[in-house]
Design a protein around this motif. Structure first.
Motif, short mmCIF file in Angstrom:
data_model
loop_
_atom_site.label_atom_id
_atom_site.label_comp_id
_atom_site.label_asym_id
_atom_site.label_seq_id
_atom_site.Cartn_x
_atom_site.Cartn_y
_atom_site.Cartn_z
N GLN A 17 0.85 -1.31 0.09
CA GLN A 17 0.33 0.16 0.24
C GLN A 17 1.05 1.17 -0.02
N VAL A 18 1.94 1.65 0.63
CA VAL A 18 2.72 2.25 1.10
C VAL A 18 3.19 2.14 -0.11
N ILE A 19 3.52 1.74 -1.07
CA ILE A 19 4.62 1.41 -2.45
C ILE A 19 3.69 2.19 -3.82
N LYS A 20 2.19 1.71 -3.68
CA LYS A 20 0.88 2.19 -4.78
C LYS A 20 1.10 3.78 -4.29
N ALA A 21 1.04 4.04 -3.04
CA ALA A 21 0.77 5.73 -2.91
C ALA A 21 1.61 6.36 -4.03
N LYS A 22 3.20 6.19 -2.86
CA LYS A 22 4.02 7.02 -3.59
C LYS A 22 4.22 6.52 -5.16
N TYR A 23 3.50 5.61 -5.57
CA TYR A 23 3.74 5.50 -6.82
C TYR A 23 2.34 6.69 -7.67
N ASP A 24 1.21 6.79 -7.15
CA ASP A 24 0.22 7.73 -7.15
C ASP A 24 0.19 8.67 -7.23
N ALA A 25 1.19 9.44 -6.55
CA ALA A 25 2.21 10.53 -5.93
C ALA A 25 3.09 11.31 -7.33
N GLY A 26 3.63 10.29 -7.74
CA GLY A 26 4.59 10.32 -8.61
C GLY A 26 6.07 10.40 -7.88
N LEU A 27 6.47 9.74 -6.46
CA LEU A 27 7.61 9.28 -6.11
C LEU A 27 8.48 8.38 -7.02
N GLU A 45 26.52 -0.88 -32.46
CA GLU A 45 26.92 -0.12 -34.00
C GLU A 45 28.89 0.67 -33.47
N SER A 46 29.34 1.23 -32.22
CA SER A 46 30.29 1.79 -32.24
C SER A 46 31.31 0.82 -31.31
N GLY A 47 31.17 0.01 -31.27
CA GLY A 47 32.22 -0.53 -29.98
C GLY A 47 31.83 0.35 -28.68
N ARG A 48 31.49 0.81 -28.26
CA ARG A 48 31.40 1.51 -26.77
C ARG A 48 29.49 2.42 -26.49
N ALA A 49 29.29 1.50 -25.47
CA ALA A 49 28.16 1.55 -25.35
C ALA A 49 27.79 3.59 -24.72
N ALA A 50 26.39 4.15 -25.31
CA ALA A 50 26.30 5.42 -25.20
C ALA A 50 26.73 5.72 -24.01
N PRO A 51 26.74 6.63 -22.82
CA PRO A 51 27.09 7.03 -21.86
C PRO A 51 25.71 6.70 -21.06
N LYS A 52 26.01 6.61 -19.94
CA LYS A 52 24.63 6.16 -19.25
C LYS A 52 23.28 7.68 -19.29
N MET A 53 22.36 7.16 -19.32
CA MET A 53 20.79 7.91 -19.99
C MET A 53 19.65 7.58 -18.12
N ASP A 54 18.98 8.49 -17.82
CA ASP A 54 18.49 8.89 -17.21
C ASP A 54 17.71 7.44 -17.10
N SER A 55 17.15 6.32 -16.65
CA SER A 55 16.79 5.44 -17.07
C SER A 55 15.21 5.28 -16.36
N ARG A 56 15.11 5.96 -14.77
CA ARG A 56 14.31 5.84 -14.16
C ARG A 56 12.62 6.97 -14.77
N GLN A 57 12.62 7.40 -16.18
CA GLN A 57 12.04 7.85 -16.58
C GLN A 57 11.21 7.02 -17.55
N VAL A 58 9.56 6.19 -17.09
CA VAL A 58 9.65 5.60 -18.36
C VAL A 58 8.82 5.99 -19.53
N SER A 59 8.98 5.46 -20.73
CA SER A 59 8.52 5.81 -22.02
C SER A 59 7.21 5.26 -22.23
#
Length: 301
Positions: A17-27, A45-59
């Motif tokens: 319930q706490v996790i659900k509440a935090k999700y509903d609040a956008g946290l 393609e390049s032999g190196r992965a791209a720099p780290k991107m913020d992956s917390r924002q869901v597509s």
């Protein structure tokens, strides 16, 4: 408020319930694995992965601009526009083998992904955080070079022994700054993905072993954490050419290390340290049987 005023009931129910509440609040947000697959595509393609991107924002789900992406942004095999080369790209044959391996479990993955909501994915991420805490304690007692990564390869945690083995500062093995396939030679990376694809969704298997050659860019062994990178004003800055050479952990047999310069087609001129190892992988799956955390251990030979 939900955390402070919890109803009576089992601990698991109250936590949900706490996790659900935090999700509903956008946290809380699900981890966006699409960016992990995009990173891997750029590495091919390049032999190196791209720099780290913020992956917390869901597509956005089923976004037409991203091509054939799985529901809830959990899998992507789209081909992006080629990026500028940072190193030598992998061969077309190796690329085909990796894509064929990933495509092999796509139907099973899609079948599961269709049933999941974003709230379900938040609970998966919460389980991942719990496992990271468990491995903190395990790493304190494991003296075999080890690290943990997500199914898309981003390393989340490593012990000091793995840092000593590779020569890469431990601070680089946090929060997906490096991908595990970046530290392998091409043949080892291809065999890893092929082996992983065979057991990823097989409930009767959770581990595999193989030989592996670590292919560590020497530029990474010279990396300094950001909080140490500033040079004090009272001391003159030293040039990169005057930096002392990396000295590997003396507790390891020196015969396992071999330095060599790569002759990249892109002209990057980067040098690598090759370390031949035996390599074992253990997969941890979520409640739906989807691989989430992968632990690898290396024994130099």
């Amino acid at each position: 408020m939900a955390a402070a005023d919890q109803p009576n009931g089992p601990r698991a129910s109250r936590l949900a319930q706490v996790i659900k509440a935090k999700y509903d609040a956008g946290l809380l947000k699900p981890y966006d694995y699409v960016k992990g697959y995009e990173r891997m595509n750029k590495w091919m393609e390049s032999g190196r992965a791209a720099p780290k991107m913020d992956s917390r924002q869901v597509s956005p789900i089923n976004s037409p601009s991203r091509g054939p992406i799985g529901r809830n942004g959990r899998l992507s095999f789209s081909v992006s526009t080629p990026v500028a080369a940072f190193g030598k790209s992998i061969s077309p044959d190796s690329r085909r083998r990796i894509l064929a391996a990933l495509a092999g479990f796509r139907p099973k993955f899609r079948q599961i992904a269709r049933t999941l909501t974003n709230v379900d994915l938040v609970f998966v991420e919460e389980a991942m955080e719990r496992w990271m805490l468990e491995y903190d304690r395990a790493f304190a007692s494991i003296h075999t070079p080890s690290c943990i990564w997500r199914r898309t390869g981003e390393i989340q945690k490593a012990n000091q022994e793995f840092s000593n083995l590779t020569g890469v500062p431990a601070s680089m093995f946090r929060d997906g700054q490096l991908c595990v396939y970046e530290l392998m030679d091409e043949d080892s990376a291809v065999r890893y993905w092929e082996g992983y694809a065979k057991i990823a969704f097989d409930p009767s298997q959770r581990s595999m072993s193989m030989s592996c050659t670590l292919h560590v860019p020497i530029s990474l062994t010279r990396h300094r954490p950001r909080h140490l990178s500033a040079t004090p004003a009272s001391q003159p800055a030293k040039s990169a050419a005057s930096a002392p050479p990396y000295i590997p952990d003396l507790a390891l047999p020196q015969s396992i290390f071999s330095d060599g310069a790569s002759s990249d087609a892109g002209g990057s001129g980067d040098e690598f340290r090759e370390i031949k190892c035996c390599f074992s992988v253990t997969i941890r799956r979520d409640a739906w049987g989807v691989p989430v955390a992968i632990m690898g251990q290396w024994i130099p030979i």
